[in-house]
Design a protein around this motif. Structure first.
Motif, PDB file in Angstrom:
ATOM      1  N   ARG A  72       0.933  -1.482   0.102  1.00 41.36           N
ATOM      2  CA  ARG A  72      -0.019   0.072  -0.090  1.00 41.36           C
ATOM      3  C   ARG A  72       0.900   1.442  -0.059  1.00 41.36           C
ATOM      4  N   LEU A  87       1.042   4.201  -2.788  1.00 44.07           N
ATOM      5  CA  LEU A  87       0.672   5.501  -2.515  1.00 44.07           C
ATOM      6  C   LEU A  87       1.780   6.557  -3.054  1.00 44.07           C
ATOM      7  N   ARG A 116       4.299   6.012  -5.263  1.00 42.00           N
ATOM      8  CA  ARG A 116       4.640   5.666  -6.577  1.00 42.00           C
ATOM      9  C   ARG A 116       3.583   6.146  -7.812  1.00 42.00           C
ATOM     10  N   TYR A 117       2.432   5.725  -7.344  1.00 40.15           N
ATOM     11  CA  TYR A 117       1.366   5.633  -8.068  1.00 40.15           C
ATOM     12  C   TYR A 117       0.060   6.703  -7.716  1.00 40.15           C
ATOM     13  N   ASP A 118       0.253   7.260  -6.488  1.00 37.97           N
ATOM     14  CA  ASP A 118      -0.699   8.345  -6.001  1.00 37.97           C
ATOM     15  C   ASP A 118      -2.029   7.655  -5.782  1.00 37.97           C
ATOM     16  N   SER A 147      -4.645   5.633  -3.017  1.00 32.85           N
ATOM     17  CA  SER A 147      -5.112   5.174  -1.746  1.00 32.85           C
ATOM     18  C   SER A 147      -5.689   3.734  -1.769  1.00 32.85           C
ATOM     19  N   LEU A 148      -5.280   2.788  -1.195  1.00 32.28           N
ATOM     20  CA  LEU A 148      -5.963   1.344  -1.112  1.00 32.28           C
ATOM     21  C   LEU A 148      -6.278   1.153   0.379  1.00 32.28           C
ATOM     22  N   GLY A 207      -2.023   0.165 -10.995  1.00 32.26           N
ATOM     23  CA  GLY A 207      -1.272   0.304 -10.130  1.00 32.26           C
ATOM     24  C   GLY A 207      -1.269  -0.651  -9.159  1.00 32.26           C
TER      25      GLY A 207
END
Lengths: 380, 380, 380, 380
Positions: free
Chosen positions: B310, B314, B316-318, B320-321, B352
């Motif tokens: 997670r 967040l 690297r790929y912006d 939210s999980l 992502g």
């Protein structure tokens, strides 16, 4: 449901914070708060164009800024040298002709940028200006401005160099002063991540000194430059778009930083080309040195209508792609990957193209999106 | 740059038009314009819960609506039967205990929904209520409410049936009246595509008749129902969120239509599971009949910290999980695919996750995103 | 056409920049960006309450914050001393009774604040708490909290002091710590210039130590205070209202400054009373020491229905005024002059009242607005 | 704190719902959703101009629309007859001269409108056009277009009639077709209640047939009219402003209705003049038939600097008034009472002027605001 993917090469997706900035109440354009706003915008515009000289803001489309570049510098009957790099270069030339200029056109195949080599052959002392489109929005081909500048210099002639940066400004490396450009033409709705409504001219001292005799009033640089000194405009300025422009310039210059902005666009463009090649398709741009970083034009195989792909993508996947223009109509579609854009938006975009191509019956390899992700991962 | 992907299972991405609705100026909550707004919202809320009976709107979080369900119907010392389906069922039980109720808990493994079979074994005449979470937000497991209702009926006892629909309302098929639910608990920030701030109770006539003796004032249904008859509230209502709720209910009910909304969520959930399986990973839900359509919880292999994945996603790929909660902490992450969501957003989301898994060193097959796209294409 | 004048004593006009802040996309309430937001809001809330101790933020109306003040501190059967200062003090007492407390009510005439002198007569060791409304929104009368505090101290008893600051917080001088208040109750939609949806408790160490035995879960301070230490909440917080709250707190504390905010409200309240007296009408508040600075309640002469005035003002001049509540129904209307408000808005407001009074046939002198302007000019 | 009063005669206060409309995401200007938007706007623009003929929308300021009116219809060296009614008529004439036209100017005293009687004396067969400003924004004087039309007709000559409606369109009665106007020039930021950024030309069939030979490209009507047939534009249109324009046109045409809009403006202008006279001051407009309904220019007594009044009003009362322009600099200030404006806003505005005049030491009678309210009450 869910967000529309606006992947035309402009207007681009406007960041929600820029939209909220635009929604601020309009203020008195002759008051002190406006003067501060104008000052902040004009200073940052110089940084985007990489110039120490004036940048003019027009309430206009980008075509208005094209016209401004011509009517401020040229006189009726003046001869200009231009390059056929695609649909937009052709439109700019047509405008020049309508305004009474004589256009010498270097023909092109729409798959290459302006040829620096043609300068030596074609440019004469009679040419008042050279017109080049830096990033041809219809083809995704970038012209090599520094090489063109050098080629012009080698001729010993001194035409003005007029460059359209409409779909490269704020997305791809561009240097008004260093490259010796006299007038750079830009607008709001591409890399600057704004709605349409602002046209821009960056102007060299040489261009300012060389005022042409074409009739002009609205586009006249001089009263704008004079009024801008105090933060005002000789016409009612587009205040709300300027609120948005301040916000987007802060994002580009101060938060992300221009070099990182360019790196991001380069990376997404490369990943897109990886996908296109993995699908077994061809990009329009035929020269490795000239790929655009803000959009990619993709040729569909013979017998496959590019507009049918676009329609399917819009209907099924709620994504807008750019149509093929002029001689590319029906033969190519364009993917915009500029502005407010990131890795996952690219992944969604390429997924939509991949599904749309298959839905339209275009024969493709399946590994396109995967190839793009691999490229993204190399430099995450 | 580019949009953040908010793929936690709530709060979900709020549509920009809902955000704009919320930004309307607040009005007098005792005036005629407010009464019209309230009427439009309350009527549509009945349609979302599929009930002809009152729906109560609280300025509160979803936990407030949990509390309202309990304090309106139960008395100190009342015994309730509940199911351990995951973190949120546990929290609701803890609340019940704090309020002075006695909770009989049917234990569970967090990979199955509430077991209808346990009803026959455990339910007695002493139970004043049965509490079930329809869609366990911590596990992505859906409990089969109609089967639970039938099992309750077979016992001959008549406890109230209290159901938490927090992460299913407006995303997954739910029928308050038809399924014989007495109190359904919902909130604003999941399928209803709003910011947090509204809690909801749908209330059956039986629940209304069966008023408990737990002390209550703020949560008391009666003054709300009385005031709602004229379009007003006994407290100052959350006017701006109601503007947004009206907008989102129009989108769900009148523009897309609930059955299409459910079909969309089912399809995205299936595509997500295809990706998970193609990666070679396991979903938390262990029963094919019980998959959630609004979120998918994914187990990471032993030795691989789900929170590390997670964090990488967040950074690297912006995106939210959702984190693993309670006993799933560090062992699972959750992908929200509910609300304002579409095919290309799913493609970006799964891309992502795929890149994040690989970046975190989790061994995966590469075909995840491709498998999901194939599923989307089957039913485009 | 033109803006509605929302001159009820709350909800108040929300500044457009606060509305735009609220329209920002919702974020993950468990992520780092949220923690920063929460920290910024919680710190500034302490400054508004003038306390160094915790302030609790609830997704709720102001009545929720009333309930929280009671259920956290008191036990079933506890005796409290309260004052009948108007409609809202009566509602709070009714809530206390519903929650199982025994209320000793000091009667009042709705034209005076809580009588400090009654404390000596009435307060006993049996009273667990004293409940006072600082600024009675139904009458425009301010109770003198420091004198009440002193009177309590003189008795030698040590009840908790619970104070409702709903319509004074952020508009009128209020000092939680210095005045020795144990729980201060506030909300979002008055002086804090937000839409409804947030309830507030400022809590003294004594109140925190003195936990009552009323059942509570949602309202329980302890888990909130524990989670707030890291910038999080035990329930899903009202993120978008918190965006707005941050903005309005910056406006109040950092841009205008609290002392200037109070001076502005005092000045507008005085100008309003000048107008009322110039019209030959009477304000409800009968003690010069006790005028509210956030609203003014105006008595209509016998035989003149205050609600008829309000209706005319709404129909003809698009302004909402506050209705007379409880025993003032039909006999008084209320002018809100709090929050996002300035001299010219006051002039428009009083002009609307003046025209509405005349339209309704209420006999008035004509000099009301002029008298108010004269007052404004004295201290421009 | 509180709202700024933007009482310059444009840009005017933009309704918050129009600002929210402008904040919608930009869409593909070549797609079907855009075509619907354009159709809805263009149809309603005809209703505002009262014409059945084309209305051209430019991304430009109002001065751009001035230029468009000239370059589409006239040829280099053409002679035009114009009237010196104030600062803006002078600017339009200066533009005409810069574009190579020969301007015959009927002099004026800036306190009267264009003199229809001068037409008989001055108009000759050599005049290709007559230029008139309908509502001179610098003076608050309205020219009587129907009388000018009749006077032109009586000469037997047939020049084009070009009329600037910049500060009257959507605020004061105006009839492009019925009054025989050939080109009407308008813009977005006055009566249309939008931010600046749109210029407008309404064009008669005679004007369309009579194409001049001034060079033009951006301003050329023909490609716009051709593209508009399908709902598109030959340049990138100002999509977000068009969202707002659709909203404001619905408000003016469908919600309030144009005749009521005009009645409202007439009434507010009359009330303003009552206040001015009650103060003992003089309005600039010297002919009772020619008062503007959208703004009022007020002369300050000799020895009293109008700009000092404006500065005090801005500093103390947060209201922007219009400055005296050209020969009225320092001698007059202008009150805008157009657009999104109502009775209470007028009361606030005039209260601010009254307090500002006194603060600046201008000797005035005190009854100004009261006189205005009396006028409003006569026709509430």
């Amino acid at each position: 449901m869910g967000r529309h993917f606006l992947q035309i090469p402009g207007p681009t997706d406007v960041p929600d914070r820029v939209l909220r900035a635009i929604a601020r109440p309009t203020i008195d354009h002759r008051g002190p708060a406006f003067a501060r706003l104008a000052g902040e915008v004009l200073e940052r515009l110089q940084a985007v164009f990489r110039t120490r000289h004036p940048v003019i803001v027009y309430p206009s489309s980008g075509t208005g800024a094209w016209e401004a570049a011509l009517v401020n510098t040229l006189s009726p009957g003046d001869r200009v040298l231009a390059f056929e790099t695609g649909h937009f270069s052709a439109l700019w030339c047509a405008m020049a002709a309508r305004l009474g200029l004589v256009v010498d056109l270097v023909p092109g195949d729409w798959r290459h940028g302006a040829d620096p080599g043609a300068i030596a052959e074609r440019l004469t002392a009679a040419h008042a200006a050279v017109m080049v489109v830096h990033n041809e929005t219809s083809t995704g081909v970038r012209s090599r401005i520094p090489e063109i500048r050098a080629a012009v210099d080698r001729t010993g002639h001194s035409p003005l160099l007029l460059v359209d940066t409409i779909s490269s400004l704020g997305s791809m490396d561009y240097r008004h002063d260093e490259w010796g450009v006299d007038v750079s033409v830009g607008c709001s709705q591409k890399g600057l991540m704004l709605p349409p409504g602002i046209g821009l001219n960056a102007v060299s001292p040489k261009a300012l000194a060389h005022r042409g005799r074409l009739p002009r009033s609205y586009w006249d640089w001089e009263p704008v430059i004079a009024a801008n000194r105090d933060g005002f405009f000789p016409y009612t300025p587009p205040t709300n778009l300027l609120y948005g422009l301040r916000e987007s310039l802060v994002m580009l210059l101060e938060e992300e930083g221009l070099s990182e902005v360019f790196r991001r666009h380069d990376r997404h463009a490369e990943a897109t080309r990886r996908a296109v090649r993995a699908w077994g398709l061809e990009v329009v741009c035929a020269d490795e040195r000239e790929h655009s970083s803000s959009l990619t034009a993709v040729l569909t195989p013979d017998g496959h209508d590019a507009d049918a792909v676009r329609r399917l993508v819009l209907e099924r996947y709620d994504m807008s792609l750019g149509t093929g223009l002029g001689r590319l109509a029906g033969r190519a579609f364009r993917i915009g990957h500029l502005g407010h854009f990131n890795d996952l938006t690219l992944a969604g975009t390429l997924s939509g193209v991949e599904m749309g191509l298959r839905a339209a019956g275009v024969p493709i390899e399946e590994v396109g999106v995967r190839a793009a992700l691999a490229r993204l991962e190399e430099s995450a």
